[in-house]
Design a protein around this motif. Structure first.
Motif, PDB file in Angstrom:
ATOM      1  N   HIS A 639       0.820  -1.143  -0.079  1.00 39.76           N
ATOM      2  CA  HIS A 639       0.025  -0.036   0.015  1.00 39.76           C
ATOM      3  C   HIS A 639       0.830   1.178  -0.148  1.00 39.76           C
ATOM      4  O   HIS A 639       1.259   1.667   1.046  1.00 39.76           O
ATOM      5  CB  HIS A 639      -1.092  -0.068   1.321  1.00 39.76           C
ATOM      6  CG  HIS A 639      -1.915   0.796   1.284  1.00 39.76           C
ATOM      7  ND1 HIS A 639      -3.365   0.464   0.654  1.00 39.76           N
ATOM      8  CD2 HIS A 639      -2.143   2.232   1.684  1.00 39.76           C
ATOM      9  CE1 HIS A 639      -3.934   1.691   0.698  1.00 39.76           C
ATOM     10  NE2 HIS A 639      -3.380   2.372   1.443  1.00 39.76           N
ATOM     11  N   ASP A 662     -15.464   7.197   0.258  1.00 41.35           N
ATOM     12  CA  ASP A 662     -14.037   6.596   0.781  1.00 41.35           C
ATOM     13  C   ASP A 662     -14.149   5.166   0.423  1.00 41.35           C
ATOM     14  O   ASP A 662     -14.783   4.193   0.886  1.00 41.35           O
ATOM     15  CB  ASP A 662     -13.988   6.555   2.484  1.00 41.35           C
ATOM     16  CG  ASP A 662     -12.738   5.770   3.018  1.00 41.35           C
ATOM     17  OD1 ASP A 662     -11.921   5.460   2.073  1.00 41.35           O
ATOM     18  OD2 ASP A 662     -12.763   5.616   4.284  1.00 41.35           O
ATOM     19  N   GLN A 664     -12.163   2.534   0.813  1.00 34.66           N
ATOM     20  CA  GLN A 664     -11.801   1.675   1.881  1.00 34.66           C
ATOM     21  C   GLN A 664     -13.060   1.090   2.815  1.00 34.66           C
ATOM     22  O   GLN A 664     -13.116   0.094   3.178  1.00 34.66           O
ATOM     23  CB  GLN A 664     -10.807   2.296   2.983  1.00 34.66           C
ATOM     24  CG  GLN A 664      -9.279   2.107   2.335  1.00 34.66           C
ATOM     25  CD  GLN A 664      -8.636   1.255   1.957  1.00 34.66           C
ATOM     26  OE1 GLN A 664      -8.846   0.040   2.707  1.00 34.66           O
ATOM     27  NE2 GLN A 664      -8.466   0.995   0.943  1.00 34.66           N
ATOM     28  N   LYS A 667     -18.531  -1.671   0.230  1.00 32.26           N
ATOM     29  CA  LYS A 667     -18.835  -2.913   0.495  1.00 32.26           C
ATOM     30  C   LYS A 667     -19.293  -3.509  -0.944  1.00 32.26           C
ATOM     31  O   LYS A 667     -19.987  -2.831  -1.613  1.00 32.26           O
ATOM     32  CB  LYS A 667     -19.752  -3.436   1.364  1.00 32.26           C
ATOM     33  CG  LYS A 667     -19.298  -2.871   2.996  1.00 32.26           C
ATOM     34  CD  LYS A 667     -20.351  -3.162   3.991  1.00 32.26           C
ATOM     35  CE  LYS A 667     -20.162  -2.710   5.464  1.00 32.26           C
ATOM     36  NZ  LYS A 667     -20.888  -2.941   6.472  1.00 32.26           N
ATOM     37  N   ASP A 690      -9.307   5.912  -3.073  1.00 34.38           N
ATOM     38  CA  ASP A 690      -8.497   4.608  -2.748  1.00 34.38           C
ATOM     39  C   ASP A 690      -9.474   3.612  -2.447  1.00 34.38           C
ATOM     40  O   ASP A 690      -9.548   2.969  -1.182  1.00 34.38           O
ATOM     41  CB  ASP A 690      -7.754   5.165  -1.258  1.00 34.38           C
ATOM     42  CG  ASP A 690      -6.913   4.180  -0.733  1.00 34.38           C
ATOM     43  OD1 ASP A 690      -6.502   3.144  -1.406  1.00 34.38           O
ATOM     44  OD2 ASP A 690      -6.506   4.206   0.496  1.00 34.38           O
ATOM     45  N   LEU A 691      -9.895   3.098  -3.480  1.00 36.71           N
ATOM     46  CA  LEU A 691     -10.715   1.759  -3.263  1.00 36.71           C
ATOM     47  C   LEU A 691     -10.014   0.586  -2.923  1.00 36.71           C
ATOM     48  O   LEU A 691      -8.687   0.332  -3.117  1.00 36.71           O
ATOM     49  CB  LEU A 691     -11.059   1.295  -4.962  1.00 36.71           C
ATOM     50  CG  LEU A 691     -12.271   0.526  -4.816  1.00 36.71           C
ATOM     51  CD1 LEU A 691     -13.405   1.196  -4.427  1.00 36.71           C
ATOM     52  CD2 LEU A 691     -12.762  -0.081  -6.420  1.00 36.71           C
ATOM     53  N   LYS A 692     -10.377  -0.028  -1.955  1.00 38.80           N
ATOM     54  CA  LYS A 692      -9.905  -1.257  -1.114  1.00 38.80           C
ATOM     55  C   LYS A 692      -9.767  -2.652  -2.178  1.00 38.80           C
ATOM     56  O   LYS A 692      -9.939  -2.633  -3.225  1.00 38.80           O
ATOM     57  CB  LYS A 692     -10.441  -1.738  -0.200  1.00 38.80           C
ATOM     58  CG  LYS A 692     -11.981  -2.437  -0.317  1.00 38.80           C
ATOM     59  CD  LYS A 692     -12.786  -2.655   0.838  1.00 38.80           C
ATOM     60  CE  LYS A 692     -14.128  -3.551   0.411  1.00 38.80           C
ATOM     61  NZ  LYS A 692     -14.867  -3.915   1.732  1.00 38.80           N
ATOM     62  N   LYS A 693      -8.607  -3.120  -1.758  1.00 38.74           N
ATOM     63  CA  LYS A 693      -8.249  -4.490  -2.642  1.00 38.74           C
ATOM     64  C   LYS A 693      -9.261  -5.516  -2.715  1.00 38.74           C
ATOM     65  O   LYS A 693     -10.035  -5.459  -1.826  1.00 38.74           O
ATOM     66  CB  LYS A 693      -7.032  -5.045  -1.485  1.00 38.74           C
ATOM     67  CG  LYS A 693      -6.407  -6.435  -2.464  1.00 38.74           C
ATOM     68  CD  LYS A 693      -5.397  -6.845  -1.393  1.00 38.74           C
ATOM     69  CE  LYS A 693      -4.727  -8.175  -2.206  1.00 38.74           C
ATOM     70  NZ  LYS A 693      -3.675  -8.797  -1.010  1.00 38.74           N
ATOM     71  N   TYR A 695     -11.772  -5.272  -4.560  1.00 39.94           N
ATOM     72  CA  TYR A 695     -13.187  -5.013  -4.990  1.00 39.94           C
ATOM     73  C   TYR A 695     -13.257  -5.296  -6.450  1.00 39.94           C
ATOM     74  O   TYR A 695     -12.529  -4.936  -7.219  1.00 39.94           O
ATOM     75  CB  TYR A 695     -13.490  -3.579  -4.632  1.00 39.94           C
ATOM     76  CG  TYR A 695     -14.795  -3.091  -4.762  1.00 39.94           C
ATOM     77  CD1 TYR A 695     -15.636  -3.133  -3.736  1.00 39.94           C
ATOM     78  CD2 TYR A 695     -15.140  -2.549  -6.011  1.00 39.94           C
ATOM     79  CE1 TYR A 695     -16.839  -2.575  -3.875  1.00 39.94           C
ATOM     80  CE2 TYR A 695     -16.469  -2.177  -5.959  1.00 39.94           C
ATOM     81  CZ  TYR A 695     -17.469  -2.289  -5.039  1.00 39.94           C
ATOM     82  OH  TYR A 695     -18.736  -1.852  -5.041  1.00 39.94           O
ATOM     83  N   SER A 732      -6.984   3.699  -6.744  1.00 41.95           N
ATOM     84  CA  SER A 732      -6.642   2.535  -5.898  1.00 41.95           C
ATOM     85  C   SER A 732      -5.037   2.399  -5.928  1.00 41.95           C
ATOM     86  O   SER A 732      -4.379   2.713  -6.924  1.00 41.95           O
ATOM     87  CB  SER A 732      -7.385   1.266  -6.520  1.00 41.95           C
ATOM     88  OG  SER A 732      -7.080   0.111  -5.631  1.00 41.95           O
ATOM     89  N   HIS A 734      -4.009  -0.620  -5.759  1.00 42.91           N
ATOM     90  CA  HIS A 734      -3.977  -2.103  -6.018  1.00 42.91           C
ATOM     91  C   HIS A 734      -4.390  -2.087  -7.547  1.00 42.91           C
ATOM     92  O   HIS A 734      -5.520  -1.420  -8.080  1.00 42.91           O
ATOM     93  CB  HIS A 734      -4.898  -2.793  -5.049  1.00 42.91           C
ATOM     94  CG  HIS A 734      -4.729  -2.687  -3.559  1.00 42.91           C
ATOM     95  ND1 HIS A 734      -3.787  -3.002  -2.918  1.00 42.91           N
ATOM     96  CD2 HIS A 734      -5.329  -1.588  -2.763  1.00 42.91           C
ATOM     97  CE1 HIS A 734      -3.730  -2.596  -1.720  1.00 42.91           C
ATOM     98  NE2 HIS A 734      -4.955  -1.770  -1.485  1.00 42.91           N
TER      99      HIS A 734
END
Length: 933
Positions: A639, A662, A664, A667, A690-693, A695, A732, A734
């Motif tokens: 990250h 956000d 992160q 869902k 910053d889209l989470k891993k 997704y 992201s 990621h």
């Protein structure tokens, strides 16, 4: 003359049922459509329309013809205007090559004349139709309006006079008021349609003969007896409205223009003395509505406002403009509910109200007792003050409140409305010399009519907010609107945009236009390749080569970039985020031409993406999500951040309405409440920071290219059509998982290098940020002059995208490698790097041996479930990642081997399969048969 073939093309491509149905309601009867004839009074449906033949005919009056004939007859248009009207509806563009000649007068220079002169003639049927459907020569006589054969101008500064002659398709009329008059050319361009001659009287009031006489007498203190007063007098905006209102059975008068001031003396001592009821009927445009309400507020208990139906704006006149006045109402307005327009107009007059929102309560002796608030009058008064309701299906009540000033719309919250209205009403009474009364003010304070339930009946209004189209868009500031199109960037007065604008869309900044800070254009080589490809026929022998040269043109050589303001800090920041070879630059090692081109392409990609995200017009063929990611390779899952991605996307907040999430906290299984706060037609961009891993971006696919469902908590679920839905952007740290062809097609990547990087205390590394480089937070800390540069920069980004109108991907090698890395996993890459030693490269390797080696690195559970086909897919991706070749054609002997992409050999009577990984540097001589096994 217009060529007959062109005329026939217009007729053939016109849906006559749709055309005539837009004028009059049709009923289907078998293969035909019928209705009552619009050209004569009847009770039977003798008017027939044949869709198959493209003709219409009335078996009562005998009239008939094609689509052009109908428009000529119904709208009273000359042939040239009728064919243009029909062609426009059919989507056909007519130009000079089609034989179209714009109607105009015949002009001849004559001997200089000291005075203006003219010659009248008889009205033609066509001329009367242009003036209005019920206008006759006798009605024109009532207003001193005459048809002109010609007029000769008074000599000008050059000692010239001109004879101007009317033509069959270009009538000229004159209002003759004695010492002065007005020329009216209804088919001329707007700026030349009217012209005064003689010594004009500024306070002259034009009217029909009887009304004009009453006005004249009242000015001379000669007042009519009670029984001789007019029952109704309608103040209209001009001569055309006067003719058509008079034809409807009403006495009328009009000033020199809608904006001309009617003095207190003229109103009270003249108009009120000759008529029992005074009405105002102005146009539906902003100027007309504003001036009608202004007059009605000045004489709040005297002037009734006649309101033409709002639906009239949805109809188009012969020039394609929204309809707005009385003549347009009688010519173009269609309603199944009100088929008899004359009766409907009379109803509009009868139901009109003053803006006086209170009523006196008197006793038997006519002494004032108290006041009542009249709801209907109250709603009209509030509408005159700019209050209205707007349809909003996202609210439970399905509407919201707004305040309108010109074309600027401000939202009002329901809870603040009663107080706002109370202050509005009491302020009017407190400042009114004629109507001030403390008892009335107290009635207003106590009135239940000012509660929310009552105020929900404030008139509903519809606004057109779409100030954008296929080749233009606007940015809005407190002092001006900014029109951006292919031509460039220009400022336009806010009130001249012609569209409604929410107040929160206006940026609180005084914008001044500047020249572009950069310029992007296609390279000469690319344009040449494009021309060669477009000129070539698919049957030509070199077609494939030209197509390949054009479609495979090196992206690094496609564009040319010119930086015109190299010191502008925001522009420098964006350029720096794409400097992948910054270490060489800082070591004073010159970059190659292709390395410099990489930097330029990163910048071009970003400015075009900014333009795309600002551009509110949506097309399915150009629907993408903008994805900002880092180009630097790292351990999977590492990250990093700090490369300027978020700062770049936050630039959008300064020009458009952005709904930010956000990344992160997002869902995968969220419902439509995930977009709580998104508003139809207001939200321009949804941004996930910053889209989470892990997704799955397929979640966004329907929103990119289809409708979007949103629901605010405790409010209604709403499905927003594609055209009105916001665009999607995200960042992201990621790479993308499950990156398939559909995602590839709909994703616009933006690459961010590690030029900017975060601190690493463990290694003693001090990071570099835009703040440390430029000494400020961008663009928040910019001074006004540089902030103006920033807004101009954004406008020129929008211009650049509108010109290119396509996705401009950055150099994709590093981005592709990161996405492949994500798909393969670091563990697979480590295994493959260890396995494919030089001894195993450029030679066949048994796939079963490979499979067993890979399985040995997996857990027992994974090893039991994995299939050999998965290994093959991963190896093919690994070769793309390392720029190797997987089983190239040169090592495959048969068609079956090429289809399977595997080498097959017979060993001990069994087929054994091999994979072959070739480095790009390896050259093959002969074929695989000569290689050792």
């Amino acid at each position: 003359m217009i060529e007959q073939s062109v005329i026939q093309q217009v007729i053939d491509q016109t849906d006559i049922v749709e055309l005539i149905g837009s004028y009059i309601p049709l009923k289907r009867s078998g293969r035909e459509y019928s209705c009552n004839c619009p050209f004569h009074e009847e009770k039977t449906s003798s008017f027939k329309v044949s869709a198959g033949k493209g003709i219409w005919k009335c078996f009562g009056c005998g009239k008939g013809g094609n689509a052009i004939d109908f428009v000529m007859e119904y709208d009273g248009l000359p042939f040239i205007d009728a064919i243009k009207t029909v062609a426009r509806r059919a989507g056909i563009v007519l130009d000079e090559k089609s034989g179209i000649r714009e109607p105009k007068a015949k002009m001849t220079k004559v001997n200089p004349q000291e005075e203006f002169s003219w010659q009248k003639k008889e009205f033609t049927i066509q001329e009367l139709r242009i003036l209005g459907p019920k206008v006759t020569a006798e009605i024109c006589e009532q207003f001193s309006l005459y048809s002109v054969d010609y007029y000769i101008t008074r000599k000008n500064d050059k000692n010239e006079s001109w004879k101007v002659e009317s033509q069959e398709d270009f009538p000229i009329f004159i209002y003759d008021y004695g010492k002065f008059g007005r020329i009216y050319k209804p088919l001329d361009k707007k700026e030349y349609r009217f012209a005064w001659f003689g010594e004009k009287e500024d306070d002259y009031i034009a009217a029909d003969r009887k009304t004009a006489e009453l006005i004249r007498n009242a000015r001379n203190k000669i007042l009519p007896e009670t029984e001789d007063k007019l029952e109704d007098l309608i103040i209209v905006s001009g001569g055309s409205d006067a003719l058509n209102t008079y034809a409807a059975g009403y006495r009328v008068c009009f000033m020199n223009s809608e904006t001309a001031e009617i003095s207190d003396y003229i109103f009270k001592q003249v108009l009120c003395q000759i008529a029992n009821n005074i009405y105002v009927l102005y146009d539906l445009d902003n100027t007309g509505v504003e001036n009608a309400q202004k007059l009605a507020l000045r004489f709040i208990d005297k002037v009734h406002i006649i309101r033409l139906p709002e639906e009239l704006r949805k109809f188009k006149d012969r020039r394609g403009n929204p309809c707005k006045d009385v003549k347009d109402f009688f010519v173009y307005y269609r309603s199944a509910r009100y088929p008899n327009k004359m009766r409907y107009f009379q109803h509009l007059v009868r139901s009109s109200l003053t803006l006086c929102f209170w009523q006196k309560k008197e006793d038997d002796k006519r002494n004032l007792v108290s006041y009542d608030i009249s709801n209907e009058h109250l709603y009209g008064f509030l509408a005159s003050q700019g209050l209205c309701t707007i349809a909003n299906e996202q609210y439970k009540r399905k509407f919201s409140y707004a305040y309108v000033e010109g074309n600027i719309i401000r939202d009002l919250q329901e809870e603040e409305l009663p107080t706002y209205v109370d202050e509005l009403l009491t302020s009017y009474i407190k400042h009114s010399i004629d109507h001030y009364n403390i008892h009335l003010i107290n009635v207003i304070h106590r009135s239940k009519q000012l509660k929310s339930d009552s105020l929900s009946r404030i008139p509903r209004r519809e606004f057109d907010f779409k100030s954008y189209g296929p080749d233009y868009d606007y940015l809005f500031f407190r002092n001006t609107a900014v029109l951006v199109n292919k031509k460039g960037v220009e400022t336009v007065k806010l009130q001249e945009v012609g569209k409604a604008v929410f107040e929160h869309k206006l940026r609180d900044f005084a914008f001044e236009r500047l020249d572009p800070p950069f310029r992007v254009k296609y390279s000469a080589e690319y344009l040449a390749a494009e021309r060669e490809y477009q000129r070539c026929d698919s049957r030509d022998t070199n077609y494939s080569a030209l197509k390949k040269a054009y479609e495979g043109f090196n992206p690094l050589k496609r564009f040319e970039l010119e930086i015109l303001d190299p010191e502008f800090v925001v522009q420098k920041f964006i350029y720096n985020t794409g400097r992948t070879f910054w270490r060489k630059e800082e070591a004073n090692i010159p970059l190659s031409a292709l390395e410099k081109a990489e930097h330029d392409l990163h910048f071009i990609s970003k400015v075009c993406a900014l333009g795309y995200m600002m551009y509110r017009y949506k097309e399915l063929s150009t629907a993408w999500m903008v994805y900002g990611m880092e180009t630097t390779q790292g351990e999977l899952g590492e990250h990093k951040g700090g490369t300027g991605k978020s700062m770049f996307f936050h630039l959008m907040e300064f020009v458009r309405t952005v709904y930010e999430r956000d990344g992160q906290g997002v869902k995968q299984d969220e419902d439509e409440t995930a977009f709580s706060g998104v508003r139809r037609g207001e939200t321009d961009l949804i941004y996930f920071d910053d889209l989470k891993k892990d997704y799955d971006l397929h979640r966004f696919m329907p929103m990119i290219s289809s409708k979007m469902a949103v629901r605010n908590k405790h409010e209604n679920k709403v499905v927003i059509d594609f055209e009105d839905s916001p665009k999607i952007a995200l960042t992201s740290n990621h790479p993308i998982s499950h990156f398939d062809a559909s995602l590839r097609r709909r994703t616009w990547f933006l690459g961010f290098s590690d030029y900017y990087y975060s601190d690493n205390p463990q290694l003693g590394i001090i990071g570099r940020t835009p703040r440390s480089e430029f000494g400020m937070n961008l663009p928040y800390d910019l001074q006004p002059a540089d902030m103006n540069k920033f807004y101009n920069f954004m406008a020129w980004c929008l211009h650049t995208y509108i010109c290119i109108h396509n996705k401009v991907q950055p150099p994709m090698d590093d981005i592709e490698k990161r996405n492949i890395q994500r798909t393969l996993t670091d563990e697979f890459i480590w295994w493959a790097d260890d396995y494919f030693t030089p001894e195993r490269m450029n030679r066949p390797v048994a796939k079963n041996e490979l499979f067993e080696s890979w399985k040995s690195t997996l857990s027992d559970q994974a090893a039991r479930s994995v299939r050999i086909r998965t290994l093959k897919e991963k190896l093919m991706l690994y070769c793309r990642y390392k720029k190797y070749l997987f089983c190239p054609d040169s090592v495959l002997s048969t068609q079956m081997e090429k289809e399977r992409r595997e080498i097959r050999r017979s060993e001990d009577g069994k087929d054994v399969y091999y994979y072959y990984i070739q480095t790009e540097e390896q050259t093959m001589e002969g074929n695989v048969q000569g290689l050792p096994f």
